[in-house]
Design a protein around this motif. Structure first.
Motif, PDB file in Angstrom:
ATOM      1  N   ALA A  21      84.295  76.350  28.701  1.00 52.53           N
ATOM      2  CA  ALA A  21      84.501  77.090  29.957  1.00 52.53           C
ATOM      3  C   ALA A  21      85.865  77.780  29.968  1.00 52.53           C
ATOM      4  O   ALA A  21      85.992  78.926  30.438  1.00 52.53           O
ATOM      5  CB  ALA A  21      84.373  76.123  31.139  1.00 52.53           C
ATOM      6  N   ALA A  22      86.886  77.113  29.416  1.00 54.38           N
ATOM      7  CA  ALA A  22      88.233  77.705  29.420  1.00 54.38           C
ATOM      8  C   ALA A  22      88.284  78.980  28.568  1.00 54.38           C
ATOM      9  O   ALA A  22      89.017  79.923  28.893  1.00 54.38           O
ATOM     10  CB  ALA A  22      89.252  76.686  28.897  1.00 54.38           C
ATOM     11  N   SER A  23      87.488  79.018  27.491  1.00 53.20           N
ATOM     12  CA  SER A  23      87.439  80.224  26.655  1.00 53.20           C
ATOM     13  C   SER A  23      86.821  81.374  27.442  1.00 53.20           C
ATOM     14  O   SER A  23      87.319  82.508  27.424  1.00 53.20           O
ATOM     15  CB  SER A  23      86.586  79.983  25.407  1.00 53.20           C
ATOM     16  OG  SER A  23      87.143  78.993  24.593  1.00 53.20           O
ATOM     17  N   ILE A  24      85.731  81.053  28.130  1.00 52.47           N
ATOM     18  CA  ILE A  24      85.000  82.094  28.868  1.00 52.47           C
ATOM     19  C   ILE A  24      85.867  82.621  30.015  1.00 52.47           C
ATOM     20  O   ILE A  24      85.946  83.830  30.248  1.00 52.47           O
ATOM     21  CB  ILE A  24      83.661  81.520  29.374  1.00 52.47           C
ATOM     22  CG1 ILE A  24      82.776  81.165  28.160  1.00 52.47           C
ATOM     23  CG2 ILE A  24      82.948  82.503  30.298  1.00 52.47           C
ATOM     24  CD1 ILE A  24      81.522  80.369  28.484  1.00 52.47           C
ATOM     25  N   GLU A  25      86.567  81.686  30.663  1.00 48.66           N
ATOM     26  CA  GLU A  25      87.408  82.090  31.794  1.00 48.66           C
ATOM     27  C   GLU A  25      88.541  83.019  31.332  1.00 48.66           C
ATOM     28  O   GLU A  25      88.766  84.079  31.905  1.00 48.66           O
ATOM     29  CB  GLU A  25      87.993  80.837  32.452  1.00 48.66           C
ATOM     30  CG  GLU A  25      88.669  81.136  33.770  1.00 48.66           C
ATOM     31  CD  GLU A  25      89.336  79.892  34.348  1.00 48.66           C
ATOM     32  OE1 GLU A  25      90.373  80.048  35.003  1.00 48.66           O
ATOM     33  OE2 GLU A  25      88.827  78.772  34.104  1.00 48.66           O
ATOM     34  N   ARG A  26      89.212  82.628  30.255  1.00 50.20           N
ATOM     35  CA  ARG A  26      90.334  83.436  29.755  1.00 50.20           C
ATOM     36  C   ARG A  26      89.828  84.780  29.212  1.00 50.20           C
ATOM     37  O   ARG A  26      90.462  85.817  29.428  1.00 50.20           O
ATOM     38  CB  ARG A  26      91.089  82.655  28.668  1.00 50.20           C
ATOM     39  CG  ARG A  26      92.284  83.364  28.090  1.00 50.20           C
ATOM     40  CD  ARG A  26      93.398  83.574  29.105  1.00 50.20           C
ATOM     41  NE  ARG A  26      94.455  84.406  28.534  1.00 50.20           N
ATOM     42  CZ  ARG A  26      95.095  85.364  29.193  1.00 50.20           C
ATOM     43  NH1 ARG A  26      94.840  85.604  30.479  1.00 50.20           N
ATOM     44  NH2 ARG A  26      96.023  86.082  28.580  1.00 50.20           N
ATOM     45  N   GLY A  28      87.335  86.403  30.337  1.00 48.64           N
ATOM     46  CA  GLY A  28      87.054  87.226  31.520  1.00 48.64           C
ATOM     47  C   GLY A  28      88.326  87.865  32.055  1.00 48.64           C
ATOM     48  O   GLY A  28      88.344  89.060  32.371  1.00 48.64           O
ATOM     49  N   GLU A  29      89.400  87.078  32.107  1.00 43.14           N
ATOM     50  CA  GLU A  29      90.686  87.610  32.598  1.00 43.14           C
ATOM     51  C   GLU A  29      91.165  88.752  31.711  1.00 43.14           C
ATOM     52  O   GLU A  29      91.608  89.795  32.195  1.00 43.14           O
ATOM     53  CB  GLU A  29      91.767  86.511  32.545  1.00 43.14           C
ATOM     54  CG  GLU A  29      91.705  85.496  33.668  1.00 43.14           C
ATOM     55  CD  GLU A  29      92.647  84.306  33.399  1.00 43.14           C
ATOM     56  OE1 GLU A  29      92.427  83.262  34.034  1.00 43.14           O
ATOM     57  OE2 GLU A  29      93.565  84.422  32.544  1.00 43.14           O
ATOM     58  N   ASP A  48      98.011  85.891  23.558  1.00 44.33           N
ATOM     59  CA  ASP A  48      97.153  84.773  23.146  1.00 44.33           C
ATOM     60  C   ASP A  48      97.132  84.585  21.627  1.00 44.33           C
ATOM     61  O   ASP A  48      97.031  83.448  21.137  1.00 44.33           O
ATOM     62  CB  ASP A  48      95.725  84.990  23.645  1.00 44.33           C
ATOM     63  CG  ASP A  48      95.669  85.107  25.157  1.00 44.33           C
ATOM     64  OD1 ASP A  48      96.147  86.140  25.695  1.00 44.33           O
ATOM     65  OD2 ASP A  48      95.185  84.164  25.808  1.00 44.33           O
TER      66      ASP A  48
END
Ligand SMILES: *Cc1c(COP(=O)(O)O)cnc(C)c1O
Length: 403
Positions: A21-26, A28-29, A48
């Motif tokens: 989830a953290a990969s997908i969230e970042r 998206g940002e 990153d």
């Protein structure tokens, strides 16, 4: 039909795990910001890719890390820094994947394939013989399909003959030799983040080294322009200045998006290793009970990652393999075969790389690959799946032998 022990395997071997989830969230940002390039940073912003390099260098216990477009590109630029004369001989495993001879070719070297031993790793006697016969002082050591060579022996031969070692850790990210991370033994090590490896960004590569000159050259080769001071796992400015403007830009940077999706996956590596090894143990246990199947032995000092499994179908004549593979495939289990006269999928052998002209016959490798099969173990599987896969392989083999 799903009756008795003739069940079909239903899951897909090409299924991938979703990204954390953290990969997908970042991701998206970053996509929302439009700033996908690693050097497109504003004041106070940390990129990153630079963070990934720092974290990965720490993970392997190396000083420097360079993120780039692919594992093959990482190998290419590592070799660029080390090949000092055109056509220089570069030793490599005969049992490897085509990006290795490709990278050697790209860097201007001549690949010298070395024989394979019964543990599917480099044959150290032949390594010595080839190094002496061709005057080779450079070795790309592939830990092919996660089989880690006896590093004590490889390091001893290398030290004795003055061989510089580059490790190809495409299949050993997260593995260890005597408690030391794979990729921390040689002058440099290259990793792949292509979807079929241990962390997934579609494509991508990571080069690690403790050598400041090699790191500086690799950074400039990836196309760092004058932004290398934004790197967090780069050598001191004097090393960068020494090569900046002196060597070419081959444009092979990793972008911010890929780096961002990889960072959370690094934290999952230990858990993935445990999951893969449960699958590996389950399938190898089942196959060890099958008549006519032999599994490669592993060095006790290798803490490997069983993300795929290799086995020999020993007694089966080579012309019966297509029948055996067909029977497995009909029941939903794609088995690849390294002895296939024609390259198929990812499974090729050194004989298929006709640009590698060598006078080395490599009879032991030919013999080992002739009956060697390969099964992928996606993390979307569980241990019961592996027992069924083992049943199907065993039953297909016995049916082929008695057909
Ligand atoms: C995948 C792989 C590479 C190179 O990786 P890419 O990122 O696909 O270029 C190198 N060596 C081996 C053994 C591999 O499996």
């Amino acid at each position: 039909m799903a009756i008795g022990n003739m069940r079909e395997f239903q899951k897909s071997f090409t299924e991938q795990q979703p990204l954390p989830a953290a990969s997908i969230e970042r991701a998206g940002e970053i996509m929302g910001s439009g700033k996908l390039h690693r050097y497109n940073t504003g004041p106070g912003e940390t990129d990153d890719a630079a963070l990934l390099e720092k974290e990965f260098a720490n993970y392997v216990g190396r000083r420097y890390c360079v993120a780039c477009t692919s594992g093959g590109f990482a190998l290419h630029i590592a070799l660029r820094a080390l090949i000092r004369s055109p056509g220089a001989p570069v030793l490599c495993n005969a049992f490897t994947l085509s990006p290795v001879p490709g990278a050697i070719h790209n860097a201007g070297g001549t690949a010298i394939p070395v024989e394979t031993d019964a543990s599917l790793t480099i044959d150290c006697d032949d390594l010595r013989e080839a190094a002496e016969a061709y005057g080779a002082r450079l070795l790309v050591l592939t830990h092919m399909r996660g089989h880690i060579a006896d590093m004590d022996a490889v390091m001893a031969v290398s030290a004795e003959l003055g061989i510089t070692l580059v490790e190809d850790c495409a299949h050993t990210m997260g593995a260890y030799w005597r408690g030391q991370p794979s990729g921390s033994h040689g002058m440099a090590a290259c990793f792949s983040t292509q979807s079929n490896k241990h962390i997934n960004s579609g494509e991508g590569g990571l080069l690690v080294t403790d050598d400041p000159d090699l790191a500086a050259r690799a950074i400039v080769n990836t196309g760092s322009y004058m932004f290398y001071d934004t790197h967090l796992a780069a050598p001191a400015a004097e090393h960068m200045h020494a090569v900046s403007g002196e060597i070419p830009n081959y444009s092979g940077r990793m972008d911010r998006l890929r780096a961002a999706v990889l960072r959370p996956q690094l934290e999952e590596l230990e858990a993935r290793r445990a999951h893969w090894n449960r699958l590996y143990r389950s399938l190898s246990q089942r196959l060890s009970e099958a008549d006519g199947i032999e599994l490669p032995r592993r060095h006790a000092a290798a803490e490997f990652i069983g993300s795929s499994l290799q086995f020999w179908a020993r007694g089966l004549p080579q012309d019966r393999f297509p029948d055996f593979l067909e029977r497995c495939a009909r029941r939903g289990v794609p088995v690849a075969w390294f002895g296939n006269p024609e390259p198929e999928g990812y499974t090729s052998s050194f004989r298929h790389w006709r640009y590698v002209t060598t006078d080395r016959a490599l009879p032991r490798t030919q013999e080992l690959l002739a009956r060697l099969c390969d099964v992928r173990l996606p993390l979307t599987f569980n241990e019961e799946d592996c027992v069924l896969i083992g049943d199907i392989i065993d039953q297909s083999l016995q049916a082929t032998r008695h057909a």
